[in-house]
Design an enzyme around this catalytic site. Structure first.
Site, PDB file in Angstrom:
ATOM      1  N   ASP A 263       3.149   9.538  -1.002  1.00  0.00           N
ATOM      2  CA  ASP A 263       2.069   8.600  -0.517  1.00  0.00           C
ATOM      3  C   ASP A 263       1.954   7.499  -1.400  1.00  0.00           C
ATOM      4  O   ASP A 263       2.095   7.822  -2.746  1.00  0.00           O
ATOM      5  CB  ASP A 263       0.581   9.313  -0.326  1.00  0.00           C
ATOM      6  CG  ASP A 263      -0.366   9.046   0.875  1.00  0.00           C
ATOM      7  OD1 ASP A 263      -0.112   8.048   1.422  1.00  0.00           O
ATOM      8  OD2 ASP A 263      -0.734   9.977   1.378  1.00  0.00           O
TER       9      ASP A 263
ATOM     10  N   HIS B 176       0.959  -1.085   0.170  1.00  0.00           N
ATOM     11  CA  HIS B 176       0.049   0.018  -0.088  1.00  0.00           C
ATOM     12  C   HIS B 176       0.838   1.183  -0.138  1.00  0.00           C
ATOM     13  O   HIS B 176       0.616   2.296  -0.514  1.00  0.00           O
ATOM     14  CB  HIS B 176      -0.794   0.069   1.107  1.00  0.00           C
ATOM     15  CG  HIS B 176      -2.047  -1.126   1.110  1.00  0.00           C
ATOM     16  ND1 HIS B 176      -3.300  -0.606   0.785  1.00  0.00           N
ATOM     17  CD2 HIS B 176      -1.964  -2.408   1.510  1.00  0.00           C
ATOM     18  CE1 HIS B 176      -4.020  -1.879   0.673  1.00  0.00           C
ATOM     19  NE2 HIS B 176      -3.188  -2.665   1.088  1.00  0.00           N
TER      20      HIS B 176
HETATM   21  P1  ADQ Z   1      -3.332   5.871   4.712  1.00  0.00           P
HETATM   22  O1  ADQ Z   1      -1.810   6.335   4.986  1.00  0.00           O
HETATM   23  O2  ADQ Z   1      -4.055   5.632   6.033  1.00  0.00           O
HETATM   24  O3  ADQ Z   1      -3.243   4.516   4.074  1.00  0.00           O
HETATM   25  P2  ADQ Z   1      -5.465   7.432   2.915  1.00  0.00           P
HETATM   26  O4  ADQ Z   1      -5.219   6.443   1.668  1.00  0.00           O
HETATM   27  O5  ADQ Z   1      -5.058   8.733   2.817  1.00  0.00           O
HETATM   28  O6  ADQ Z   1      -4.007   6.768   4.021  1.00  0.00           O
HETATM   29  O7  ADQ Z   1      -6.495   7.004   4.070  1.00  0.00           O
HETATM   30  C1  ADQ Z   1      -7.289   5.910   4.053  1.00  0.00           C
HETATM   31  C2  ADQ Z   1      -8.638   6.077   4.709  1.00  0.00           C
HETATM   32  O8  ADQ Z   1      -8.637   6.685   6.183  1.00  0.00           O
HETATM   33  C3  ADQ Z   1      -9.623   6.964   3.806  1.00  0.00           C
HETATM   34  O9  ADQ Z   1     -10.510   6.016   3.411  1.00  0.00           O
HETATM   35  C4  ADQ Z   1      -9.915   8.205   4.677  1.00  0.00           C
HETATM   36  O10 ADQ Z   1     -11.339   8.673   4.520  1.00  0.00           O
HETATM   37  C5  ADQ Z   1      -9.641   7.614   6.051  1.00  0.00           C
HETATM   38  N1  ADQ Z   1      -9.285   8.732   6.865  1.00  0.00           N
HETATM   39  C6  ADQ Z   1      -8.133   9.415   6.853  1.00  0.00           C
HETATM   40  N2  ADQ Z   1      -7.972  10.262   7.643  1.00  0.00           N
HETATM   41  C7  ADQ Z   1      -9.236  10.437   8.389  1.00  0.00           C
HETATM   42  C8  ADQ Z   1      -9.631  11.264   9.776  1.00  0.00           C
HETATM   43  N3  ADQ Z   1      -9.040  12.261  10.026  1.00  0.00           N
HETATM   44  N4  ADQ Z   1     -10.943  10.607  10.040  1.00  0.00           N
HETATM   45  C9  ADQ Z   1     -11.571   9.631   9.595  1.00  0.00           C
HETATM   46  N5  ADQ Z   1     -11.249   8.919   8.469  1.00  0.00           N
HETATM   47  C10 ADQ Z   1     -10.003   9.483   7.885  1.00  0.00           C
HETATM   48  C11 ADQ Z   1      -2.477   3.577   3.270  1.00  0.00           C
HETATM   49  C12 ADQ Z   1      -1.346   4.351   2.351  1.00  0.00           C
HETATM   50  C13 ADQ Z   1      -2.144   5.350   1.480  1.00  0.00           C
HETATM   51  C14 ADQ Z   1      -2.876   4.221   0.731  1.00  0.00           C
HETATM   52  C15 ADQ Z   1      -3.952   3.384   1.542  1.00  0.00           C
HETATM   53  C16 ADQ Z   1      -4.905   2.389   0.785  1.00  0.00           C
HETATM   54  O11 ADQ Z   1      -0.469   4.882   3.175  1.00  0.00           O
HETATM   55  O12 ADQ Z   1      -1.082   5.740   0.618  1.00  0.00           O
HETATM   56  O13 ADQ Z   1      -3.691   5.303  -0.392  1.00  0.00           O
HETATM   57  O14 ADQ Z   1      -3.336   2.858   2.357  1.00  0.00           O
HETATM   58  O15 ADQ Z   1      -3.988   1.615   0.115  1.00  0.00           O
END
Ligand code: ADQ
Length: 457
Positions: free
Chosen positions: A362, A155
């Site tokens: 990211d 990821h």
């Molecule tokens: P993350 O680093 O967690 O994931 P991201 O893809 O932006 O980052 O977010 C994942 C989920 O968490 C989204 O559905 C978002 O809505 C939710 N989320 C984020 N912040 C939130 C908040 N403050 N309150 C509630 N919900 C929140 C990792 C990798 C990413 C990759 C994903 C999926 O780091 O690059 O996109 O996995 O592969």
């Protein structure tokens, strides 16, 4: 279709009949439901000895959890996975630490996951491992004589070889990754970086179809950018009950809202983003009093030193910027240190004139995709997106910025806020088309389909 066995660090806390918390968990659950299967992961519990924890049945799905000891947690989770790998995979070598003992703990926990799996799997099961916590899982399974098809989806980004090689255990890691049959990456940049390492640093070879041979094994590599469920996001964003929350919020912020939503993590570029917003207020003073920037960032991994530091630093910066610009009737920066349920977050995206998503690196960034999906197509907001997010490869109709360029981000904010409706609609339509074409279902079906069709080793 063969049965699917999903392995990830954590098993999503899902209860029957309740909506799932996020897209990814829902996507994986759908696949398990359709094909039947097992999901294995850490329970989140610290126990006196490492052991298989609870087992739960959810219709055709078995959820199997494993408890870790304090030592496992410190060496594997806090240590090598999040203290070494996470920063290096995100090009933040200066924040990484390394201890061979922690790497040994990482391998030990991967072997523990492998033992648990070994007891559960049948010969035809497909094993689908997720993310940087499980890079050595396939090697541990092969040592037990398991010959099933195994795939890993990473990821996070995979960095350029010179960066990855700052982890002293780099060779052992890539050797172990080659024990999978298939490796999936978010973007071609990540896949290419892995191939470059295998070719230049391990004397490997690469075939046209992306198969890489190194360390005496062949592994297929491919690009599988993770998607979202566009209609689910739209439904949440538009539901009248959910919108009431956004309306309440609308009354508390000024005319236009710039919104950022992240886990509180140094890879997300929050410090640079706060500075860029300050620069924006300096350079484009006409927006003062008319625009509010809301940063939602619940703390994550609070027991890791670097995460505590960034939290402290941001609190100071938010206070300083507000102290400098606030008026009796206007607070420019709202910094909310907590998460929101999806049914409140999606209408909030919908209400924001600008989605500001500027990670330093990211893997993908699903917030960028959700922001686009939540917009009203007739009057959409504008996405300002870091060129270093995997999502930038697909969402090139956004305003792409370099998150290290404060003046550049400030200029993009000004441009986004002033953008005419026709241009906003055009850019939004182009991005929605991409999101529909590459949905979460398609991501999952492509990965599982390719894994099922990959040559057996
Ligand atoms: P993350 O680093 O967690 O994931 P991201 O893809 O932006 O980052 O977010 C994942 C989920 O968490 C989204 O559905 C978002 O809505 C939710 N989320 C984020 N912040 C939130 C908040 N403050 N309150 C509630 N919900 C929140 C990792 C990798 C990413 C990759 C994903 C999926 O780091 O690059 O996109 O996995 O592969």
């Amino acid at each position: 279709m063969p049965r699917l066995v999903v392995v990830s660090n954590r098993v999503a806390p899902i209860r029957e009949g309740e909506p799932t918390s996020g897209g990814l968990a829902a996507g994986v659950m759908d696949a398990l439901r359709e094909q039947g299967g097992v999901w294995v992961g850490w329970s989140g519990e610290i126990a006196a000895s490492s052991q298989p924890g609870e087992e739960q049945a959810l219709g055709p799905i078995r959820l199997v959890t494993i408890d870790l000891t304090r030592r496992d947690y410190d060496e594997f989770y806090r240590g090598f996975a999040n203290g070494t790998l996470w920063p290096v995979l995100h090009y933040q070598m200066g924040l990484a630490r390394f201890e061979w003992a922690e790497f040994a703990g990482y391998q030990r926990v991967n072997a523990l996951f492998a033992e648990t799996l070994g007891r559960l799997i049948a010969p035809d099961d497909l094993i689908w491992a997720h993310d940087y916590h499980l890079l050595t899982l396939a090697e541990a399974l092969r040592k037990q004589g398991v010959a099933n098809r195994m795939g890993l989806f990473l990821h996070t980004p995979f960095p350029a070889p010179a960066v990855f090689m700052t982890v002293p255990a780099h060779e052992a890691l890539v050797r172990a990754m080659c024990a999978f049959d298939m490796l999936g990456f978010q973007t071609e940049t990540d896949r290419r970086a892995f191939a470059d390492y295998a070719l230049r640093c391990a004397g490997g070879t690469e075939q046209r179809d992306g198969t890489i041979s190194a360390f005496g094994r062949s592994v297929r590599t491919g690009v599988y950018p993770i998607g979202i469920e566009v209609d689910e996001v739209r439904r949440q964003a538009e539901a009248p009950a959910n919108r009431r929350f956004a309306t309440r919020l609308g009354a508390s912020v000024h005319e236009r809202l710039i919104l950022s939503v992240d886990r509180l993590d140094y890879s997300k570029g929050l410090r640079q983003r706060f500075s860029a917003f300050e620069r924006f207020l300096d350079l484009h003073a006409a927006w003062r009093g008319k625009v509010t920037f809301m940063q939602i960032a619940p703390p994550s991994r609070p027991d890791i030193q670097t995460y505590r530091e960034i939290r402290r630093e941001l609190e100071g910066e938010a206070g300083r910027i507000n102290g400098r610009f606030a008026e009796v009737d206007w607070v420019p920066l709202h910094y909310l240190n907590r998460g929101f349920p999806r049914n409140q977050l999606m209408p909030l995206y919908n209400a924001a004139a600008v989605g500001l998503v500027t990670p330093l690196r990211d893997g993908m960034n699903l917030v960028a995709k959700e922001y686009v999906a939540a917009q009203d197509p007739d009057d959409p907001g504008v996405l300002v997106l870091s060129q270093f997010a995997g999502a930038a490869m697909e969402l090139d109709a956004s305003l792409l910025v370099n998150p290290y360029d404060e003046a550049g981000v400030a200029a993009a904010l000004n441009r986004a806020l002033a953008m005419r409706p026709e241009e906003r609609r055009e850019r939004h339509a182009a991005m929605i088309e991409v999101l529909r074409r590459n949905s979460l279902d398609r991501w999952r079906d492509r990965f599982v389909g390719d894994l099922a069709g990959s040559p057996r080793t």
